[in-house]
Motif scaffolding. Structure first.
Motif, PDB file in Angstrom:
ATOM      1  N   PHE A 373       0.876  -1.097   0.115  1.00 18.01           N
ATOM      2  CA  PHE A 373       0.082  -0.220   0.026  1.00 18.01           C
ATOM      3  C   PHE A 373       0.916   1.134  -0.071  1.00 18.01           C
ATOM      4  N   LYS A 374       1.901   1.322   0.922  1.00 16.46           N
ATOM      5  CA  LYS A 374       2.725   2.398   1.029  1.00 16.46           C
ATOM      6  C   LYS A 374       3.576   2.604  -0.498  1.00 16.46           C
ATOM      7  N   ASP A 375       4.092   1.303  -1.032  1.00 16.14           N
ATOM      8  CA  ASP A 375       4.638   1.840  -2.182  1.00 16.14           C
ATOM      9  C   ASP A 375       3.768   2.389  -3.254  1.00 16.14           C
ATOM     10  N   LYS A 376       2.479   1.875  -3.465  1.00 14.59           N
ATOM     11  CA  LYS A 376       1.549   2.326  -4.161  1.00 14.59           C
ATOM     12  C   LYS A 376       1.232   3.864  -4.027  1.00 14.59           C
ATOM     13  N   VAL A 377       1.062   4.234  -2.930  1.00 19.73           N
ATOM     14  CA  VAL A 377       0.982   5.630  -2.486  1.00 19.73           C
ATOM     15  C   VAL A 377       2.277   6.564  -2.948  1.00 19.73           C
ATOM     16  N   TYR A 378       3.254   5.851  -2.548  1.00 22.79           N
ATOM     17  CA  TYR A 378       4.423   6.691  -3.013  1.00 22.79           C
ATOM     18  C   TYR A 378       4.662   7.045  -4.329  1.00 22.79           C
ATOM     19  N   ASP A 379       4.201   5.906  -5.141  1.00 25.83           N
ATOM     20  CA  ASP A 379       4.163   6.167  -6.726  1.00 25.83           C
ATOM     21  C   ASP A 379       3.492   7.188  -7.194  1.00 25.83           C
ATOM     22  N   GLU A 380       2.214   7.150  -6.657  1.00 22.94           N
ATOM     23  CA  GLU A 380       1.348   8.219  -7.100  1.00 22.94           C
ATOM     24  C   GLU A 380       1.415   9.705  -6.609  1.00 22.94           C
ATOM     25  N   VAL A 381       2.027   9.590  -5.440  1.00 21.22           N
ATOM     26  CA  VAL A 381       2.524  10.972  -4.813  1.00 21.22           C
ATOM     27  C   VAL A 381       3.874  11.487  -5.409  1.00 21.22           C
ATOM     28  N   LYS A 382       4.397  10.626  -6.012  1.00 22.89           N
ATOM     29  CA  LYS A 382       6.074  10.986  -6.741  1.00 22.89           C
ATOM     30  C   LYS A 382       5.513  11.458  -7.947  1.00 22.89           C
ATOM     31  N   LYS A 383       4.596  10.919  -8.735  1.00 20.58           N
ATOM     32  CA  LYS A 383       4.037  11.607  -9.976  1.00 20.58           C
ATOM     33  C   LYS A 383       3.613  12.969  -9.704  1.00 20.58           C
ATOM     34  N   ILE A 384       2.933  13.417  -8.862  1.00 27.75           N
ATOM     35  CA  ILE A 384       2.441  14.653  -8.647  1.00 27.75           C
ATOM     36  C   ILE A 384       3.931  15.497  -8.099  1.00 27.75           C
ATOM     37  N   HIS A 385       4.464  14.890  -7.356  1.00 28.26           N
ATOM     38  CA  HIS A 385       5.617  15.497  -6.501  1.00 28.26           C
ATOM     39  C   HIS A 385       6.522  16.230  -7.882  1.00 28.26           C
ATOM     40  N   ILE A 386       6.965  15.233  -8.558  1.00 34.65           N
ATOM     41  CA  ILE A 386       7.926  15.666  -9.679  1.00 34.65           C
ATOM     42  C   ILE A 386       7.404  16.693 -10.583  1.00 34.65           C
ATOM     43  N   GLN A 387       5.894  16.615 -10.627  1.00 31.03           N
ATOM     44  CA  GLN A 387       5.310  17.710 -11.681  1.00 31.03           C
ATOM     45  C   GLN A 387       5.643  18.916 -10.871  1.00 31.03           C
ATOM     46  N   ARG A 388       5.318  19.042  -9.550  1.00 33.45           N
ATOM     47  CA  ARG A 388       5.498  20.295  -8.779  1.00 33.45           C
ATOM     48  C   ARG A 388       6.816  20.573  -8.593  1.00 33.45           C
ATOM     49  N   PHE A 389       7.505  19.705  -8.146  1.00 34.48           N
ATOM     50  CA  PHE A 389       9.119  19.928  -8.241  1.00 34.48           C
ATOM     51  C   PHE A 389       9.889  19.338  -8.846  1.00 34.48           C
ATOM     52  N   PRO A 390      10.054  19.918 -10.075  1.00 39.30           N
ATOM     53  CA  PRO A 390      10.948  19.154 -11.301  1.00 39.30           C
ATOM     54  C   PRO A 390      12.187  19.014 -10.909  1.00 39.30           C
ATOM     55  N   TYR A 391      12.793  20.008 -10.323  1.00 43.51           N
ATOM     56  CA  TYR A 391      14.200  20.299  -9.904  1.00 43.51           C
ATOM     57  C   TYR A 391      14.801  19.276  -8.479  1.00 43.51           C
ATOM     58  N   ASN A 392      13.530  18.679  -8.104  1.00 45.49           N
ATOM     59  CA  ASN A 392      13.934  17.600  -7.113  1.00 45.49           C
ATOM     60  C   ASN A 392      13.901  16.028  -7.653  1.00 45.49           C
ATOM     61  N   ASP A 393      14.016  16.053  -8.994  1.00 44.46           N
ATOM     62  CA  ASP A 393      14.085  14.643  -9.485  1.00 44.46           C
ATOM     63  C   ASP A 393      15.117  13.548  -9.204  1.00 44.46           C
ATOM     64  N   PHE A 394      16.241  14.289  -8.718  1.00 49.02           N
ATOM     65  CA  PHE A 394      17.476  13.391  -8.564  1.00 49.02           C
ATOM     66  C   PHE A 394      17.191  12.610  -7.163  1.00 49.02           C
ATOM     67  N   LEU A 395      16.133  13.199  -6.123  1.00 50.40           N
ATOM     68  CA  LEU A 395      15.904  12.535  -4.978  1.00 50.40           C
ATOM     69  C   LEU A 395      15.690  11.142  -5.002  1.00 50.40           C
ATOM     70  N   TYR A 396      14.757  10.711  -6.320  1.00 52.30           N
ATOM     71  CA  TYR A 396      14.200   9.643  -6.484  1.00 52.30           C
ATOM     72  C   TYR A 396      14.986   8.046  -6.911  1.00 52.30           C
ATOM     73  N   TYR A 397      16.198   8.568  -7.388  1.00 51.48           N
ATOM     74  CA  TYR A 397      16.925   7.757  -8.118  1.00 51.48           C
ATOM     75  C   TYR A 397      17.091   6.338  -7.102  1.00 51.48           C
ATOM     76  N   GLU A 398      17.656   6.714  -5.841  1.00 48.72           N
ATOM     77  CA  GLU A 398      17.922   5.705  -5.051  1.00 48.72           C
ATOM     78  C   GLU A 398      17.091   4.727  -4.723  1.00 48.72           C
ATOM     79  N   TYR A 399      15.648   4.896  -5.158  1.00 49.91           N
ATOM     80  CA  TYR A 399      14.472   4.002  -4.890  1.00 49.91           C
ATOM     81  C   TYR A 399      14.107   3.064  -6.060  1.00 49.91           C
ATOM     82  N   LYS A 400      14.984   3.309  -7.205  1.00 49.90           N
ATOM     83  CA  LYS A 400      14.559   2.739  -8.383  1.00 49.90           C
ATOM     84  C   LYS A 400      14.630   1.214  -8.441  1.00 49.90           C
ATOM     85  N   GLU A 401      15.733   1.114  -7.754  1.00 51.13           N
ATOM     86  CA  GLU A 401      15.985  -0.388  -7.758  1.00 51.13           C
ATOM     87  C   GLU A 401      15.408  -1.454  -6.910  1.00 51.13           C
ATOM     88  N   GLU A 402      14.520  -0.585  -5.997  1.00 54.00           N
ATOM     89  CA  GLU A 402      13.730  -1.556  -5.109  1.00 54.00           C
ATOM     90  C   GLU A 402      12.571  -2.299  -5.882  1.00 54.00           C
TER      91      GLU A 402
END
Length: 402
Positions: A373-402
């Motif tokens: 559930f948390k992973d699904k919420v994270y993915d959806e929030v992340k989509k909105i977050h990247i649109q709102r803060f595009p310059y913070n995109d580098f924050l998410y790379y470390e979670y892409k392998e999980e």
């Protein structure tokens, strides 16, 4: 108007009808819900009366014979309250009171009473009081009797305001004052929402008693009041939640119910602003309830009314730990398989599989499937977050392998 009082268990009879718009199964289920509402308000339902009618009687809701049966039962068992499953008109209320000679409540009045018990904040109290006054205005006739008859005689003639007119004017003035007070509260709440900045907002919505507050407590590690009763949550609660490395705001809102009084929908529209302004909705559903599909429909209808039906939504099917299904023996060739026999896997293959919205099955109480559930919420929030803060995109790379 809404002073909190200790609820004393009082005996009540429940009264419903089977009409062309409401079959026997629906009537039974509405009365089950009414019994739960009665229990939540502090009463005990001791007997149910149901009558088949083309439509409710315009004067007495039930037929004369059925009302006599109800009166006989009330008198024999000394019961002080009769609760009707539908909203009664002022005329019906007066006529039924004359016949039954006991306290008469309808579904609207009962829900208003529960809301009055549960209201904690100034905002909730004001909204409930406004709804109560709007409900009371056309039903004033029997409430004040101390000046029913004007005195005649010398010096008493001439123009004057009757008692009922005075009472109506007082109520109208009170409604006007409460509306002004709500406008002030709305402005304060709008400022609070503005001060939250650009953080992603996630709102929990759903039918009453589906586990929204329990889910809020588990995810946000807070202690929002949660109880197995209808309308345990009345005041909107906002908590900051961090999943992995994204912070966002989660809002717990008031639950919806079928046949929700129009006064409450109107007066609680300001509370539902939290839903209107949310970026993502978590539509929580009690999968263990036999009529959860009706609940989804009721919630979607209210979301359309407040213009929030098209928001990004995750369907959260809660209480999988409480879900049970009927079984058919292998040698049983007669019993027809219905939805009551569906397992959770069967449900996932139905219309749930075709949902455009994301969906997840969890147990908030036992923390079942919570990480997914948390992973699904994270993915959806992340989509909105990247649109709102595009310059913070580098924050998410470390979670892409999980």
């Amino acid at each position: 108007m809404i002073d909190k009082k200790e609820a004393i268990s009082e005996k009540a009879v429940l009264i419903g009808v089977i009409t062309q718009h409401q079959d026997e199964a629906q009537s039974e289920e509405y009365l089950d819900e009414l019994e739960f509402l009665t229990l939540t308000a502090g009463g005990i339902a001791v007997k149910r009366f149901v009558q088949k009618l083309e439509r409710p009687h315009p004067k007495t809701f039930l037929g004369a014979g059925k009302l006599e049966d109800v009166k006989a039962y009330i008198d024999t068992h000394t019961i002080g309250t009769a609760i009707f499953d539908d909203e009664l008109s002022p005329a019906q209320l007066r006529n039924i009171e004359k016949i039954l000679d006991c306290k008469i409540l309808d579904r609207t009045n009962l829900i208003l009473d529960i809301f009055a018990q549960r209201a904690q904040t100034s905002s909730a109290k004001t909204q409930v009081e406004l709804a109560q006054h709007q409900y009371l205005l056309p039903r004033l006739t029997r409430l004040w009797t101390h000046l029913d008859k004007q005195k005649g005689g010398i010096g008493m003639r001439g123009p004057g305001e009757t008692e009922i007119e005075t009472d109506r004017r007082i109520i109208r003035d009170k409604i006007s004052l409460l509306k002004k007070k709500l406008v002030t509260i709305d402005k304060q709440m709008a400022v609070q929402r503005k001060n939250r900045g650009k953080m992603v907002r996630v709102a929990l919505v759903g039918y009453t008693n589906v586990g929204k507050s329990t889910l809020m407590n588990v995810v946000s590690k807070s202690d929002v009041f949660a109880e197995n009763k209808l309308f345990a949550t009345l005041d909107t609660t906002v908590r900051k939640v961090v999943i992995k490395n994204i912070p966002f705001l989660m809002t717990d809102t008031v639950g919806f119910i079928r046949k929700l009084p129009t006064q409450l929908v109107e007066s609680f529209k300001s509370t539902l602003d939290e839903v209107r302004e949310a970026d993502l909705l978590l539509h929580v559903v009690d999968i263990s309830h036999p009529n959860f599909e009706d609940h989804i429909e009721s919630v979607n209808k209210i979301l359309q009314e407040i213009e929030s039906a098209d928001k990004p939504t995750i369907m959260v099917f809660n209480k999988i730990d409480a879900y049970t299904h009927e079984t058919i023996d292998e040698d049983d060739l007669v019993t027809e398989r219905t939805k009551a026999h569906y397992t959770l896997d069967d449900w996932k293959k139905t219309w749930m599989n075709d949902l455009e919205k994301e969906s997840i099955f969890i147990s908030a109480l036992n923390k079942g499937n919570l990480e997914a559930f948390k992973d699904k919420v994270y993915d959806e929030v992340k989509k909105i977050h990247i649109q709102r803060f595009p310059y913070n995109d580098f924050l998410y790379y470390e979670y892409k392998e999980e």
